[in-house]
Design an enzyme around this catalytic site. Structure first.
Site, PDB file in Angstrom:
ATOM      1  N   GLU A   1       0.868  -1.195   0.000  1.00  0.00           N
ATOM      2  CA  GLU A   1       0.000   0.000   0.000  1.00  0.00           C
ATOM      3  C   GLU A   1       0.907   1.248   0.000  1.00  0.00           C
ATOM      4  O   GLU A   1       1.983   1.228   0.607  1.00  0.00           O
ATOM      5  CB  GLU A   1      -0.816  -0.034   1.293  1.00  0.00           C
ATOM      6  CG  GLU A   1      -1.613   1.225   1.609  1.00  0.00           C
ATOM      7  CD  GLU A   1      -2.160   1.227   3.055  1.00  0.00           C
ATOM      8  OE1 GLU A   1      -1.487   0.699   3.978  1.00  0.00           O
ATOM      9  OE2 GLU A   1      -3.267   1.769   3.252  1.00  0.00           O
TER      10      GLU A   1
ATOM     11  N   ASN B   1      -6.978   6.382  -1.368  1.00  0.00           N
ATOM     12  CA  ASN B   1      -5.906   5.416  -1.138  1.00  0.00           C
ATOM     13  C   ASN B   1      -6.193   4.271  -2.121  1.00  0.00           C
ATOM     14  O   ASN B   1      -7.149   3.519  -1.942  1.00  0.00           O
ATOM     15  CB  ASN B   1      -5.959   4.954   0.329  1.00  0.00           C
ATOM     16  CG  ASN B   1      -4.766   4.104   0.705  1.00  0.00           C
ATOM     17  OD1 ASN B   1      -4.097   3.546  -0.154  1.00  0.00           O
ATOM     18  ND2 ASN B   1      -4.516   3.998   1.993  1.00  0.00           N
TER      19      ASN B   1
ATOM     20  N   LYS C   1      -9.476   2.216  -1.559  1.00  0.00           N
ATOM     21  CA  LYS C   1      -9.658   1.648  -0.208  1.00  0.00           C
ATOM     22  C   LYS C   1     -10.968   2.114   0.433  1.00  0.00           C
ATOM     23  O   LYS C   1     -11.227   3.323   0.534  1.00  0.00           O
ATOM     24  CB  LYS C   1      -8.466   2.063   0.659  1.00  0.00           C
ATOM     25  CG  LYS C   1      -8.427   1.469   2.048  1.00  0.00           C
ATOM     26  CD  LYS C   1      -7.124   1.872   2.740  1.00  0.00           C
ATOM     27  CE  LYS C   1      -6.946   1.291   4.108  1.00  0.00           C
ATOM     28  NZ  LYS C   1      -5.637   1.664   4.687  1.00  0.00           N
TER      29      LYS C   1
ATOM     30  N   GLU D   1      -5.637   8.479   8.459  1.00  0.00           N
ATOM     31  CA  GLU D   1      -6.146   8.179   7.106  1.00  0.00           C
ATOM     32  C   GLU D   1      -7.503   8.821   6.854  1.00  0.00           C
ATOM     33  O   GLU D   1      -7.803   9.219   5.740  1.00  0.00           O
ATOM     34  CB  GLU D   1      -6.234   6.669   6.894  1.00  0.00           C
ATOM     35  CG  GLU D   1      -4.903   6.044   6.562  1.00  0.00           C
ATOM     36  CD  GLU D   1      -5.047   4.659   5.976  1.00  0.00           C
ATOM     37  OE1 GLU D   1      -5.695   4.502   4.944  1.00  0.00           O
ATOM     38  OE2 GLU D   1      -4.514   3.726   6.594  1.00  0.00           O
TER      39      GLU D   1
ATOM     40  N   CYS E   1      -4.815  -2.940   2.890  1.00  0.00           N
ATOM     41  CA  CYS E   1      -4.502  -2.907   4.314  1.00  0.00           C
ATOM     42  C   CYS E   1      -5.680  -3.192   5.244  1.00  0.00           C
ATOM     43  O   CYS E   1      -6.081  -4.323   5.384  1.00  0.00           O
ATOM     44  CB  CYS E   1      -3.812  -1.595   4.684  1.00  0.00           C
ATOM     45  SG  CYS E   1      -2.995  -1.762   6.285  1.00  0.00           S
TER      46      CYS E   1
ATOM     47  N   ASN F   1       0.363  -1.236   5.333  1.00  0.00           N
ATOM     48  CA  ASN F   1       1.300  -0.538   6.234  1.00  0.00           C
ATOM     49  C   ASN F   1       0.710  -0.688   7.620  1.00  0.00           C
ATOM     50  O   ASN F   1      -0.278  -0.025   7.948  1.00  0.00           O
ATOM     51  CB  ASN F   1       1.345   0.966   5.934  1.00  0.00           C
ATOM     52  CG  ASN F   1       2.140   1.330   4.696  1.00  0.00           C
ATOM     53  OD1 ASN F   1       3.295   1.722   4.781  1.00  0.00           O
ATOM     54  ND2 ASN F   1       1.503   1.218   3.535  1.00  0.00           N
TER      55      ASN F   1
HETATM   56  N1  CDT Z   1      -2.773   1.272   6.629  1.00  0.00           N
HETATM   57  C1  CDT Z   1      -3.661   0.659   7.427  1.00  0.00           C
HETATM   58  O1  CDT Z   1      -4.813   0.507   7.061  1.00  0.00           O
HETATM   59  N2  CDT Z   1      -3.240   0.241   8.646  1.00  0.00           N
HETATM   60  C2  CDT Z   1      -4.099  -0.305   9.643  1.00  0.00           C
HETATM   61  C3  CDT Z   1      -3.549  -0.008  10.982  1.00  0.00           C
HETATM   62  C4  CDT Z   1      -3.884   1.316  11.460  1.00  0.00           C
HETATM   63  S1  CDT Z   1      -5.286   1.322  12.467  1.00  0.00           S
HETATM   64  C5  CDT Z   1      -5.212   2.830  13.232  1.00  0.00           C
HETATM   65  C6  CDT Z   1      -4.268  -1.818   9.587  1.00  0.00           C
HETATM   66  O2  CDT Z   1      -5.406  -2.263   9.736  1.00  0.00           O
HETATM   67  O3  CDT Z   1      -3.287  -2.546   9.461  1.00  0.00           O
END
Ligand code: CDT
Length: 311
Positions: free
Chosen positions: A47, A110, A127, A146, A172, A197
């Site tokens: 991502e 995203n 996303k 985000e 993600c 990430n």
């Molecule tokens: N990038 C991403 O979506 N990361 C989320 C963690 C952050 S939740 C505040 C994940 O679900 O891995």
């Protein structure tokens, strides 16, 4: 019958705020070359793969925010990735921050795309499940904003006929939600690609965060098994701008078994020979959706649960 593809995930180690896209793309091309040497047909990148994970910061200057976004894909700095993949005859999935002009508005998504082995964009996904907050949370060591920088995707969860199979995408946080996989599985998905990430303190509550790696793995394995699909997940990992990002990139079979997994938190290619027909066995037996699902009864179950909650 078997339909084998050689699948790879290109985990990427940290990207610094000051790293140019040109530097990042050079790393991606090196991973593509390694993929070629292993006979890969398709590579999954993370991502937001061209920049550092900027939602960790509170940024107020719109020009600075937009500097993390791509107006064109490919653009001048990302074109070499497309050229290299085409030369090598490899398709890929990659995530990036997309700045789009739609209906007279500038929009921020995203986004991930699938590119075929001839360098053409086959599909785009934006996303849907945006985690974190729109405003910084006081007392948190690191932020996850985000909801501030992106709007939820407006393209649904489509699947595409490519790679001699049926392929879907998510990004993600989407991987933690059962409906992500199910919506694609109901359209026949045989492979779901995921870039992510995930900081090791992503909820900010240690009781949960201690299970970050486990919950990541659990989500992918459950998603694959319950939907009779391959899942290929690529991390941006390592110590990036003060944040520890988990690695654990992996390829999961429709059986729920992990067939390849990264062992580092740096740039690392994992690969596996995957039979896209493997899910067919599950789709004909335990997960024959047409024979065994009972959607007309689901409303009743929700109603009963509602009553229990009210009591
Ligand atoms: N990038 C991403 O979506 N990361 C989320 C963690 C952050 S939740 C505040 C994940 O679900 O891995």
């Amino acid at each position: 019958m078997s339909r084998f593809i050689n699948l790879a995930c290109a985990q990427m180690g940290p990207i610094a705020r000051t790293d140019s896209r040109t530097v990042v793309v050079r790393r991606q091309i090196a991973l593509l070359r390694e993929a070629k040497s292993r006979g890969a047909d398709f590579v999954v990148f993370p991502e937001l793969a061209f920049t550092t994970f900027f939602p960790r910061w509170l940024l107020s200057d719109q020009a600075e925010i937009d500097s993390f976004f791509e107006r064109d894909m490919p653009g001048p700095e990302t074109q070499p990735l497309f050229d290299a993949a085409k030369d090598l005859g490899i398709g890929f999935y990659i995530g990036y921050a997309e700045l789009a002009e739609e209906e007279g508005h500038t929009r921020h998504f995203n986004t991930a795309i699938i590119v075929d082995s001839k360098g053409g964009i086959v599909g785009k996904y934006r996303k849907i499940h945006l985690p974190g907050h729109a405003e910084p949370v006081e007392g948190r060591a690191s932020q996850h904003l985000e909801k501030r920088y992106f709007e939820p995707g407006n393209l649904g969860f489509p699947v595409w006929r490519t790679l001699d199979g049926i392929v879907g995408m998510c990004i993600c946080n989407d991987r933690r939600w059962p409906e992500t996989y199910r919506v694609m599985a109901l359209q026949g998905a045989e492979l779901v690609c995921v870039g992510y990430n995930t900081p090791d303190d992503h909820t900010g509550v240690f009781d949960f965060d201690q299970f970050t790696g486990f919950h990541h793995q659990l989500s992918l394995q459950a998603g694959a098994y319950q939907n009779a699909t391959w899942v290929a997940a690529a991390a941006k990992s390592g110590f990036e701008e003060g944040s520890n990002m988990i690695g654990l990139s992996m390829i999961v079979a429709p059986s729920g078994q992990i067939v390849a997994m990264a062992s580092s938190t740096g740039d690392e290619l994992i690969s596996a020979r995957c039979d896209l027909d493997m899910g067919t066995l599950y789709k004909r037996t335990i997960f024959d959706f047409a024979r065994h699902r009972e959607p007309s009864h689901y409303g009743l179950i929700v109603e009963r649960k509602g009553a229990v909650v009210e009591v």
